[in-house]
Design a protein around this motif. Sequence first.
Motif, PDB file in Angstrom:
ATOM      1  N   PHE A 193       9.773  -3.518  59.285  1.00  0.00           N
ATOM      2  CA  PHE A 193      10.397  -2.214  59.690  1.00  0.00           C
ATOM      3  C   PHE A 193      11.879  -2.252  59.149  1.00  0.00           C
ATOM      4  O   PHE A 193      12.369  -1.436  58.733  1.00  0.00           O
ATOM      5  CB  PHE A 193      10.226  -1.748  61.304  1.00  0.00           C
ATOM      6  CG  PHE A 193      11.085  -0.744  61.732  1.00  0.00           C
ATOM      7  CD1 PHE A 193      10.296   0.480  61.251  1.00  0.00           C
ATOM      8  CD2 PHE A 193      12.093  -0.676  62.208  1.00  0.00           C
ATOM      9  CE1 PHE A 193      11.025   1.794  61.766  1.00  0.00           C
ATOM     10  CE2 PHE A 193      12.918   0.512  62.724  1.00  0.00           C
ATOM     11  CZ  PHE A 193      12.509   1.852  62.490  1.00  0.00           C
ATOM     12  N   VAL A 194      12.390  -3.238  59.306  1.00  0.00           N
ATOM     13  CA  VAL A 194      13.970  -3.395  58.993  1.00  0.00           C
ATOM     14  C   VAL A 194      14.168  -3.302  57.495  1.00  0.00           C
ATOM     15  O   VAL A 194      14.931  -2.747  56.958  1.00  0.00           O
ATOM     16  CB  VAL A 194      14.429  -4.707  59.520  1.00  0.00           C
ATOM     17  CG1 VAL A 194      15.786  -5.098  59.084  1.00  0.00           C
ATOM     18  CG2 VAL A 194      14.315  -4.789  61.154  1.00  0.00           C
ATOM     19  N   ARG A 248       5.320   4.623  59.662  1.00  0.00           N
ATOM     20  CA  ARG A 248       4.286   4.939  60.814  1.00  0.00           C
ATOM     21  C   ARG A 248       2.955   5.002  60.150  1.00  0.00           C
ATOM     22  O   ARG A 248       1.885   4.691  60.687  1.00  0.00           O
ATOM     23  CB  ARG A 248       4.633   6.005  61.751  1.00  0.00           C
ATOM     24  CG  ARG A 248       5.704   5.744  62.594  1.00  0.00           C
ATOM     25  CD  ARG A 248       6.071   7.080  63.266  1.00  0.00           C
ATOM     26  NE  ARG A 248       7.227   7.248  63.996  1.00  0.00           N
ATOM     27  CZ  ARG A 248       7.715   6.761  65.266  1.00  0.00           C
ATOM     28  NH1 ARG A 248       6.507   6.640  66.074  1.00  0.00           N
ATOM     29  NH2 ARG A 248       8.741   6.818  65.630  1.00  0.00           N
ATOM     30  N   GLU A 283      10.786   6.415  58.260  1.00  0.00           N
ATOM     31  CA  GLU A 283      10.294   6.048  59.475  1.00  0.00           C
ATOM     32  C   GLU A 283       8.666   6.434  59.668  1.00  0.00           C
ATOM     33  O   GLU A 283       7.821   6.037  59.899  1.00  0.00           O
ATOM     34  CB  GLU A 283      11.175   6.303  60.542  1.00  0.00           C
ATOM     35  CG  GLU A 283      10.594   6.003  61.997  1.00  0.00           C
ATOM     36  CD  GLU A 283      11.413   6.428  63.257  1.00  0.00           C
ATOM     37  OE1 GLU A 283      11.081   6.604  64.323  1.00  0.00           O
ATOM     38  OE2 GLU A 283      12.753   6.609  62.946  1.00  0.00           O
ATOM     39  N   SER A 337       2.541  -8.591  64.735  1.00  0.00           N
ATOM     40  CA  SER A 337       3.511  -7.860  65.359  1.00  0.00           C
ATOM     41  C   SER A 337       4.815  -8.386  64.869  1.00  0.00           C
ATOM     42  O   SER A 337       5.931  -7.505  64.630  1.00  0.00           O
ATOM     43  CB  SER A 337       3.337  -7.880  66.779  1.00  0.00           C
ATOM     44  OG  SER A 337       3.570  -9.127  67.423  1.00  0.00           O
ATOM     45  N   THR A 338       5.023  -9.647  64.754  1.00  0.00           N
ATOM     46  CA  THR A 338       6.176 -10.177  64.268  1.00  0.00           C
ATOM     47  C   THR A 338       6.357  -9.768  62.788  1.00  0.00           C
ATOM     48  O   THR A 338       7.547  -9.128  62.447  1.00  0.00           O
ATOM     49  CB  THR A 338       6.140 -11.815  64.083  1.00  0.00           C
ATOM     50  OG1 THR A 338       5.951 -12.296  65.519  1.00  0.00           O
ATOM     51  CG2 THR A 338       7.209 -12.338  63.549  1.00  0.00           C
ATOM     52  N   ASP A 354       0.047 -11.787  67.494  1.00  0.00           N
ATOM     53  CA  ASP A 354       1.421 -12.263  67.269  1.00  0.00           C
ATOM     54  C   ASP A 354       2.029 -12.185  65.909  1.00  0.00           C
ATOM     55  O   ASP A 354       3.207 -11.656  65.808  1.00  0.00           O
ATOM     56  CB  ASP A 354       1.651 -13.551  67.988  1.00  0.00           C
ATOM     57  CG  ASP A 354       1.168 -13.507  69.516  1.00  0.00           C
ATOM     58  OD1 ASP A 354       1.061 -12.463  70.234  1.00  0.00           O
ATOM     59  OD2 ASP A 354       1.121 -14.685  70.142  1.00  0.00           O
ATOM     60  N   TRP A 407      11.897  -1.871  55.304  1.00  0.00           N
ATOM     61  CA  TRP A 407      10.869  -1.182  54.734  1.00  0.00           C
ATOM     62  C   TRP A 407      11.350  -0.302  53.525  1.00  0.00           C
ATOM     63  O   TRP A 407      10.577  -0.389  52.598  1.00  0.00           O
ATOM     64  CB  TRP A 407      10.629  -0.117  55.684  1.00  0.00           C
ATOM     65  CG  TRP A 407       9.671   1.192  55.418  1.00  0.00           C
ATOM     66  CD1 TRP A 407       9.916   2.501  54.937  1.00  0.00           C
ATOM     67  CD2 TRP A 407       8.315   0.878  54.934  1.00  0.00           C
ATOM     68  NE1 TRP A 407       8.698   2.942  54.553  1.00  0.00           N
ATOM     69  CE2 TRP A 407       7.670   2.047  54.583  1.00  0.00           C
ATOM     70  CE3 TRP A 407       7.530  -0.136  55.292  1.00  0.00           C
ATOM     71  CZ2 TRP A 407       6.412   2.311  54.341  1.00  0.00           C
ATOM     72  CZ3 TRP A 407       6.023  -0.081  54.903  1.00  0.00           C
ATOM     73  CH2 TRP A 407       5.511   1.094  54.344  1.00  0.00           C
ATOM     74  N   LEU A 466       5.199  -6.822  61.154  1.00  0.00           N
ATOM     75  CA  LEU A 466       5.639  -5.456  61.352  1.00  0.00           C
ATOM     76  C   LEU A 466       7.020  -5.103  61.864  1.00  0.00           C
ATOM     77  O   LEU A 466       7.602  -4.255  61.423  1.00  0.00           O
ATOM     78  CB  LEU A 466       4.530  -4.595  62.093  1.00  0.00           C
ATOM     79  CG  LEU A 466       3.297  -4.601  61.523  1.00  0.00           C
ATOM     80  CD1 LEU A 466       2.301  -3.832  62.479  1.00  0.00           C
ATOM     81  CD2 LEU A 466       3.216  -3.891  60.222  1.00  0.00           C
ATOM     82  N   SER A 467       7.451  -5.920  62.854  1.00  0.00           N
ATOM     83  CA  SER A 467       8.721  -5.716  63.081  1.00  0.00           C
ATOM     84  C   SER A 467       9.901  -6.110  61.935  1.00  0.00           C
ATOM     85  O   SER A 467      10.837  -5.452  61.854  1.00  0.00           O
ATOM     86  CB  SER A 467       9.257  -6.579  64.598  1.00  0.00           C
ATOM     87  OG  SER A 467       9.110  -7.838  64.151  1.00  0.00           O
ATOM     88  N   LYS A 468       9.606  -7.105  61.261  1.00  0.00           N
ATOM     89  CA  LYS A 468      10.343  -7.596  60.315  1.00  0.00           C
ATOM     90  C   LYS A 468      10.220  -6.597  59.081  1.00  0.00           C
ATOM     91  O   LYS A 468      11.450  -6.441  58.509  1.00  0.00           O
ATOM     92  CB  LYS A 468      10.118  -8.903  59.673  1.00  0.00           C
ATOM     93  CG  LYS A 468      10.471 -10.048  60.636  1.00  0.00           C
ATOM     94  CD  LYS A 468      10.028 -11.573  60.270  1.00  0.00           C
ATOM     95  CE  LYS A 468      10.576 -12.796  61.501  1.00  0.00           C
ATOM     96  NZ  LYS A 468      10.080 -13.817  60.604  1.00  0.00           N
TER      97      LYS A 468
END
Length: 168
Positions: free
Chosen positions: A46-47, A10, A6, A39-40, A36, A49, A42-44
């Motif tokens: 993160f999962v 970051r 994590e 952000s989409t 948009d 990573w 980075l959220s994907k």
Amino acid sequence: MKQPDEEEFRQFVAAKLEALRGLAFLTCGDWQTADDAVSTVLSKLFVRWSGVDRPYAYACRMVMRAVVDERRRPWRRERTVSPELLDLAQVDESEVVDEKLRVRAALLSVPRGQRAVLVLRFYEELSVEETAEMLGRSPGTVKSQTARGLAALRAVLAAQDVPTPSTI
């Protein structure tokens, strides 16, 4: 996600967020759509990573795809004014021409596929092979789209009587 992963994520976001936003913006020409898309992505990311070997290359590829996906959404096709009015270059009242704004406006007139290739090749400074891999195209297609995109960009700049920068 584990605590070290994590923290690594970051740090990656802190270091690469602006570059990813810039890549998305140069591809689509709209800051809201670019934000948009990023952000989409980075959220994907993160999962996924811990399973990604080259996170920046992976993120760039995902950003390019997210921009295309964002443009395909039905509400993105709704416009209250004609597209021609939205893409008009702004006139600088002080008569001082900012080369970056002119090139950006000219870049927006290039077809999306060629624009994506030009952005990856010259903004991200990727090789033909890296660009082909990122976009899922053959190197020959990347070369031809680079040549056609540059020709279109030069034609638009020449029509505006702008000296073509040496990097284009």
